[in-house]
Design an enzyme around this catalytic site. Structure first.
Site, PDB file in Angstrom:
ATOM      1  N   SER A   1     -10.445   0.079   6.936  1.00  0.00           N
ATOM      2  CA  SER A   1      -9.853   0.337   5.447  1.00  0.00           C
ATOM      3  C   SER A   1      -9.200  -1.030   4.873  1.00  0.00           C
ATOM      4  O   SER A   1      -8.768  -0.988   3.598  1.00  0.00           O
ATOM      5  CB  SER A   1      -8.327   1.459   5.416  1.00  0.00           C
ATOM      6  OG  SER A   1      -8.730   2.601   5.821  1.00  0.00           O
TER       7      SER A   1
ATOM      8  N   LYS B   1       0.847  -1.195  -0.057  1.00  0.00           N
ATOM      9  CA  LYS B   1      -0.101   0.114  -0.076  1.00  0.00           C
ATOM     10  C   LYS B   1       0.767   1.242  -0.052  1.00  0.00           C
ATOM     11  O   LYS B   1       2.071   1.327   0.682  1.00  0.00           O
ATOM     12  CB  LYS B   1      -0.984   0.110   1.139  1.00  0.00           C
ATOM     13  CG  LYS B   1      -2.015   1.293   1.324  1.00  0.00           C
ATOM     14  CD  LYS B   1      -3.085   1.024   2.388  1.00  0.00           C
ATOM     15  CE  LYS B   1      -3.970   1.904   2.425  1.00  0.00           C
ATOM     16  NZ  LYS B   1      -4.921   1.923   3.289  1.00  0.00           N
TER      17      LYS B   1
ATOM     18  N   SER C   1      -9.730   2.416   2.719  1.00  0.00           N
ATOM     19  CA  SER C   1      -8.471   3.061   1.810  1.00  0.00           C
ATOM     20  C   SER C   1      -7.967   1.918   1.252  1.00  0.00           C
ATOM     21  O   SER C   1      -6.758   2.720   0.664  1.00  0.00           O
ATOM     22  CB  SER C   1      -7.840   4.070   2.772  1.00  0.00           C
ATOM     23  OG  SER C   1      -6.994   3.316   3.845  1.00  0.00           O
TER      24      SER C   1
END
Length: 452
Positions: free
Chosen positions: A179, A80, A155
């Site tokens: 997330s 990420k 996210s």
């Protein structure tokens, strides 16, 4: 011929170790898949095939000598874009860091690399992770590979999309308020928010705050634990440690030890209005749990009082990130500017009120988990919304994923049926703090029962 990208990460790793396939072949298959899918899905901020090719050449040379880097030897992994990667651009989805290339790895990234992971790129994230829509001014919007008109939520939306599209064997995420879990639910994969401290977070913009944590994401529970085994374990530099049993792949298929033999199931937790077809999908969990010998009751942990403090919680995190990273706010997008603004007018009295509520709820939740081993509910209250909505237009009620992090409760979302639009729904499973090993055994038992 078997599609390499369709294999589980566990099977891929076994074939690599048996030398039935090479790391170069595995990477080539994922590169072909990425070239085909990425123009539509946009799961990545940055891809680095040259570095990945160099890494697999090293790994194949090791294998030729009968040596292996570790349990993730040769597996393509997406990181990420909020975690530092040595020599690979890390932007946080922010224009302020558009050209930022760290000279070090985040702690868990170094562990993944040392275990043989092949880092192919950085998965997309909203700016500084503070949105339920995976879009930013650096890389644009990630779309759901199951329906490109739909959102992947946020996210860790790029991570979930990369997994669902077969562009990565494993992916990491971060979880502050759902997330890893909501993107996993809407992409039909598995995402976990572990107990704070199980996976050390370093460098951490808020090292004494257990709200945001790294978490593993995968297509199966076993694959998730394969990755987690590498990421987890205390580090001397971490203020938050973990002293319970560590999750292990060995024994994962054993049933969890039962404290009470009871699980709580709520189709509308914390007063949420859950879309009827989502409720219908998750309702099947009751029959499944009973078939596995669990007593079930309609109940949920008493987390509702925390809802009054959501702006304080989110805003506090935004300001901590702003203080640590010092972005140029004139370049910031709407979601991050809004999150910071929510906090700037808050008082110390409001922060103390939140902490008082948190302490009271903690006591009540501890009592709840003396009556139940686990609590189950829908990961998301609604169906995936449009990938083109802005933050202020999103109608999803995030309480099903935002209320557990303030108490640092381990939670996992696993695929569980479909909603009326044909998109996946996720079953959210939460346990008491530190119960990660038992929680994943329970999730695995549900996954196995679903697959027959």
């Amino acid at each position: 011929m078997t599609d390499i990208t369709a294999l589980t990460a566990e099977t891929m790793a076994a074939k690599l170790r048996a030398r039935e396939m090479s790391a170069s072949e595995v990477l080539a298959a994922h590169r072909t898949r990425t070239v085909a899918q990425e123009p539509t899905v946009n799961a990545f901020v940055t891809l680095d095939w040259d570095a990945a090719e160099a890494r697999v050449a090293e790994l194949d040379a090791m294998a030729a000598r009968g040596e292996f880097a570790g349990p993730l030897h040769g597996l393509p992994v997406a990181i990420k874009d909020c975690f530092e990667t040595k020599g690979l651009r890390t932007t946080w989805g922010s224009k302020s860091f558009e050209n930022h290339v760290p000279d070090y790895d985040a702690l868990h990234v170094a562990r993944l690399r040392n275990a043989g992971a092949v880092i192919t790129g950085k998965s997309n994230t909203p700016e500084f992770t503070l949105s339920g829509q995976t879009t930013n001014l650096v890389a644009g919007t990630t779309r759901n590979p199951l329906n490109p008109q739909k959102s992947v939520a946020g996210s860790s939306g790029g991570a979930a999309a990369a997994l669902a599209a077969g562009m990565a064997a494993l992916a990491d995420g971060s979880d502050l308020g759902g997330s890893t879990r909501t993107p996993a639910a809407w992409c039909g994969v598995v995402g976990m928010r572990p107990t704070s401290g199980l996976i050390p977070y370093g460098p951490n913009p808020s090292p004494f705050d257990g709200l945001s944590v790294p978490g593993p994401m995968a297509r199966t529970v076993r694959d998730l634990v394969l990755m987690l085994e590498v990421m987890q374990g205390n580090a001397a530099c971490q203020p938050l440690g973990f002293w319970q049993s560590l999750p292990r792949l060995a024994g994962l298929d054993n049933p969890p030890a039962r404290q009470t033999g009871r699980v709580a199931l709520s189709l509308s937790p914390f007063g949420a209005s859950v879309e009827p077809s989502v409720q219908a999908a998750i309702a099947q969990a009751e029959t499944l749990c009973r078939g596995l010998g669990w007593q079930t009751a309609e109940d949920a942990p008493p987390l509702e009082p925390l809802m009054a403090h959501q702006d304080v919680i989110r805003g506090q995190c935004a300001l901590q990130i702003r203080a640590a990273l010092q972005p140029e706010m004139a370049l910031a997008g709407e979601s991050f500017r809004t999150a910071c603004a929510q906090a700037e007018g808050r008082s110390l009295a409001e922060l103390i009120a939140y902490q008082a509520t948190r302490a009271r709820v903690w006591t009540e939740v501890c009592a709840f988990f003396e009556r139940y081993d686990f609590a189950l509910w829908p990961t998301a209250t609604g169906m995936p919304f449009s990938a083109d909505l802005r933050d202020g237009e999103i109608t999803e009620d995030w309480r099903t994923v935002t209320l557990t992090p303030p108490l640092e409760l381990p939670s996992v979302s696993i695929p569980f049926g479909q909603s009326a639009d044909g998109m996946p729904t996720g079953l959210h499973i939460t346990g008491p703090k530190g119960s990660d090993a038992r929680l994943l055994q329970f999730a695995r038992s549900i996954e196995r029962a679903l697959k027959g």
